[in-house]
Write a protein that holds these residues in place. Sequence first.
Motif, PDB file in Angstrom:
ATOM      1  N   LEU A 193     -65.572  16.842  78.693  1.00 48.56           N
ATOM      2  CA  LEU A 193     -66.923  16.300  78.718  1.00 48.56           C
ATOM      3  C   LEU A 193     -67.811  17.104  77.779  1.00 48.56           C
ATOM      4  O   LEU A 193     -67.864  18.325  77.877  1.00 48.56           O
ATOM      5  N   PRO A 194     -68.521  16.439  76.869  1.00 51.05           N
ATOM      6  CA  PRO A 194     -69.462  17.160  76.008  1.00 51.05           C
ATOM      7  C   PRO A 194     -70.584  17.784  76.834  1.00 51.05           C
ATOM      8  O   PRO A 194     -70.941  17.290  77.909  1.00 51.05           O
ATOM      9  N   GLU A 195     -71.150  18.872  76.330  1.00 56.77           N
ATOM     10  CA  GLU A 195     -72.207  19.558  77.056  1.00 56.77           C
ATOM     11  C   GLU A 195     -73.422  18.658  77.232  1.00 56.77           C
ATOM     12  O   GLU A 195     -74.106  18.716  78.267  1.00 56.77           O
ATOM     13  N   SER A 196     -73.702  17.803  76.236  1.00 59.37           N
ATOM     14  CA  SER A 196     -74.856  16.905  76.349  1.00 59.37           C
ATOM     15  C   SER A 196     -74.697  15.944  77.527  1.00 59.37           C
ATOM     16  O   SER A 196     -75.666  15.628  78.222  1.00 59.37           O
ATOM     17  N   LEU A 197     -73.453  15.499  77.766  1.00 63.19           N
ATOM     18  CA  LEU A 197     -73.217  14.589  78.892  1.00 63.19           C
ATOM     19  C   LEU A 197     -73.317  15.333  80.208  1.00 63.19           C
ATOM     20  O   LEU A 197     -73.806  14.791  81.206  1.00 63.19           O
ATOM     21  N   ARG A 198     -72.886  16.566  80.240  1.00 62.45           N
ATOM     22  CA  ARG A 198     -73.033  17.372  81.462  1.00 62.45           C
ATOM     23  C   ARG A 198     -74.506  17.553  81.814  1.00 62.45           C
ATOM     24  O   ARG A 198     -74.891  17.505  82.984  1.00 62.45           O
ATOM     25  N   LEU A 199     -75.325  17.755  80.802  1.00 58.40           N
ATOM     26  CA  LEU A 199     -76.754  17.913  81.055  1.00 58.40           C
ATOM     27  C   LEU A 199     -77.358  16.627  81.601  1.00 58.40           C
ATOM     28  O   LEU A 199     -78.207  16.646  82.489  1.00 58.40           O
ATOM     29  N   LEU A 200     -76.913  15.479  81.061  1.00 57.15           N
ATOM     30  CA  LEU A 200     -77.422  14.203  81.571  1.00 57.15           C
ATOM     31  C   LEU A 200     -77.011  13.980  83.014  1.00 57.15           C
ATOM     32  O   LEU A 200     -77.782  13.464  83.827  1.00 57.15           O
ATOM     33  N   LEU A 201     -75.777  14.360  83.355  1.00 51.53           N
ATOM     34  CA  LEU A 201     -75.298  14.185  84.725  1.00 51.53           C
ATOM     35  C   LEU A 201     -76.072  15.060  85.708  1.00 51.53           C
ATOM     36  O   LEU A 201     -76.280  14.685  86.855  1.00 51.53           O
ATOM     37  N   ALA A 202     -76.466  16.237  85.232  1.00 52.15           N
ATOM     38  CA  ALA A 202     -77.150  17.179  86.131  1.00 52.15           C
ATOM     39  C   ALA A 202     -78.664  17.017  86.104  1.00 52.15           C
ATOM     40  O   ALA A 202     -79.385  17.719  86.804  1.00 52.15           O
ATOM     41  N   LYS A 203     -79.138  16.080  85.289  1.00 51.37           N
ATOM     42  CA  LYS A 203     -80.586  15.932  85.121  1.00 51.37           C
ATOM     43  C   LYS A 203     -81.238  15.502  86.434  1.00 51.37           C
ATOM     44  O   LYS A 203     -80.742  14.628  87.128  1.00 51.37           O
ATOM     45  N   ALA A 204     -82.325  16.120  86.750  1.00 51.69           N
ATOM     46  CA  ALA A 204     -83.053  15.782  87.986  1.00 51.69           C
ATOM     47  C   ALA A 204     -84.546  15.785  87.680  1.00 51.69           C
ATOM     48  O   ALA A 204     -84.986  16.225  86.624  1.00 51.69           O
ATOM     49  N   GLU A 205     -85.337  15.261  88.645  1.00 52.38           N
ATOM     50  CA  GLU A 205     -86.783  15.274  88.476  1.00 52.38           C
ATOM     51  C   GLU A 205     -87.268  16.713  88.422  1.00 52.38           C
ATOM     52  O   GLU A 205     -86.825  17.554  89.202  1.00 52.38           O
ATOM     53  N   PRO A 206     -88.164  17.052  87.487  1.00 52.83           N
ATOM     54  CA  PRO A 206     -88.650  18.435  87.418  1.00 52.83           C
ATOM     55  C   PRO A 206     -89.372  18.825  88.694  1.00 52.83           C
ATOM     56  O   PRO A 206     -90.119  18.036  89.272  1.00 52.83           O
ATOM     57  N   GLU A 207     -89.117  20.001  89.139  1.00 54.75           N
ATOM     58  CA  GLU A 207     -89.749  20.490  90.360  1.00 54.75           C
ATOM     59  C   GLU A 207     -91.199  20.856  90.055  1.00 54.75           C
ATOM     60  O   GLU A 207     -91.542  21.200  88.923  1.00 54.75           O
ATOM     61  N   PRO A 221     -76.001  27.117  86.202  1.00 54.83           N
ATOM     62  CA  PRO A 221     -74.782  26.390  85.811  1.00 54.83           C
ATOM     63  C   PRO A 221     -73.995  25.876  87.010  1.00 54.83           C
ATOM     64  O   PRO A 221     -73.400  24.798  86.959  1.00 54.83           O
ATOM     65  N   GLU A 222     -73.994  26.648  88.103  1.00 57.54           N
ATOM     66  CA  GLU A 222     -73.263  26.219  89.299  1.00 57.54           C
ATOM     67  C   GLU A 222     -73.890  24.959  89.900  1.00 57.54           C
ATOM     68  O   GLU A 222     -73.193  24.006  90.270  1.00 57.54           O
ATOM     69  N   GLU A 223     -75.235  24.971  89.983  1.00 55.83           N
ATOM     70  CA  GLU A 223     -75.915  23.800  90.539  1.00 55.83           C
ATOM     71  C   GLU A 223     -75.749  22.595  89.621  1.00 55.83           C
ATOM     72  O   GLU A 223     -75.598  21.457  90.076  1.00 55.83           O
ATOM     73  N   MET A 224     -75.767  22.848  88.322  1.00 60.07           N
ATOM     74  CA  MET A 224     -75.569  21.767  87.361  1.00 60.07           C
ATOM     75  C   MET A 224     -74.208  21.122  87.560  1.00 60.07           C
ATOM     76  O   MET A 224     -74.077  19.893  87.557  1.00 60.07           O
ATOM     77  N   ALA A 225     -73.184  21.962  87.749  1.00 64.89           N
ATOM     78  CA  ALA A 225     -71.835  21.443  87.961  1.00 64.89           C
ATOM     79  C   ALA A 225     -71.744  20.653  89.254  1.00 64.89           C
ATOM     80  O   ALA A 225     -71.082  19.610  89.316  1.00 64.89           O
ATOM     81  N   GLU A 226     -72.423  21.131  90.322  1.00 68.81           N
ATOM     82  CA  GLU A 226     -72.393  20.440  91.604  1.00 68.81           C
ATOM     83  C   GLU A 226     -73.073  19.082  91.502  1.00 68.81           C
ATOM     84  O   GLU A 226     -72.601  18.079  92.036  1.00 68.81           O
ATOM     85  N   ARG A 227     -74.209  19.027  90.786  1.00 70.25           N
ATOM     86  CA  ARG A 227     -74.921  17.752  90.626  1.00 70.25           C
ATOM     87  C   ARG A 227     -74.086  16.759  89.813  1.00 70.25           C
ATOM     88  O   ARG A 227     -74.030  15.576  90.130  1.00 70.25           O
ATOM     89  N   ALA A 228     -73.466  17.273  88.766  1.00 64.46           N
ATOM     90  CA  ALA A 228     -72.621  16.397  87.955  1.00 64.46           C
ATOM     91  C   ALA A 228     -71.463  15.850  88.776  1.00 64.46           C
ATOM     92  O   ALA A 228     -71.122  14.662  88.688  1.00 64.46           O
ATOM     93  N   LYS A 229     -70.852  16.716  89.579  1.00 69.01           N
ATOM     94  CA  LYS A 229     -69.730  16.286  90.419  1.00 69.01           C
ATOM     95  C   LYS A 229     -70.176  15.234  91.427  1.00 69.01           C
ATOM     96  O   LYS A 229     -69.483  14.235  91.671  1.00 69.01           O
TER      97      LYS A 229
END
Length: 274
Positions: A193-207, A221-229
Amino acid sequence: MRVKKTPKSRKPIPTGRQKLFVEHYLISMNGADAVRAAGYQTRNPRCTASELLSKPHIQEAIDKGIADRVARLHITQDYVLLKLAEIAQSNIGDYLHFDHNGVRLRDMDEIPPEKIALIKELTEGEDKNVKLVLHDKISALDKLARHLGMFERHRQRQTRQSDFTRQILTDVRDKKLDPAEAALTLEAEGYPLPESLRLLLAKAEPEPPSDDNGAYATISPEEMAERAKARMEAAEAQRTGFVPERAEQVRQMKDEMGGGSFQPERVSDGEKDS
């Protein structure tokens, strides 16, 4: 009335200088060197060689020369590959003897003739030191790999992977494909998976900004991976069947209908007329 026959076009044959080029090319197998040896006056021998080699009648003459040489020498591709394999499998231990006294060269009587043929250089210095050099194993392995198409298959796979991934990212950019679906498609093909796609998968509303510095909270990075999963699992669940909430709604509807599917009552002909 006589019909004139169209004269057949003559097949071109190498000129005198082209013949010289072919002869020298068969010796060196180097186009630029063959151009120089044939006496061509050119500032760029490589371009001239490329132009000559692109001519069908010259390439045909070269192929015929190679075929004649192979027939004379009885050398086949299998023979060449076998010799390359012998070089690639050569072992310095076949020529040297190791013991507590050090290292010494084995007697030539101990070395089989086919092993001696693999020696590139063997010299003895004034102080009785022996220099032994075998043919380059790396070069032999490289030529074997190229003949077997190993590098070409790897290059083709890389090109196919790059083109496929680029198309997937283009579809995501044009909103033709959901990022989660894109990730599943790449995973199914075995592509990373390209890094750009990982970022899109983990994208969330800004807090909301914090009270101390007004900065937005960062995503580890851990939370990003969990959101993508999680998004990928949700997409897979929607694609393969009902999500749990929908399944519960269907169950409640069945209970309200008596636990079975809806079946309309049969109406007799008499009832239809009334």
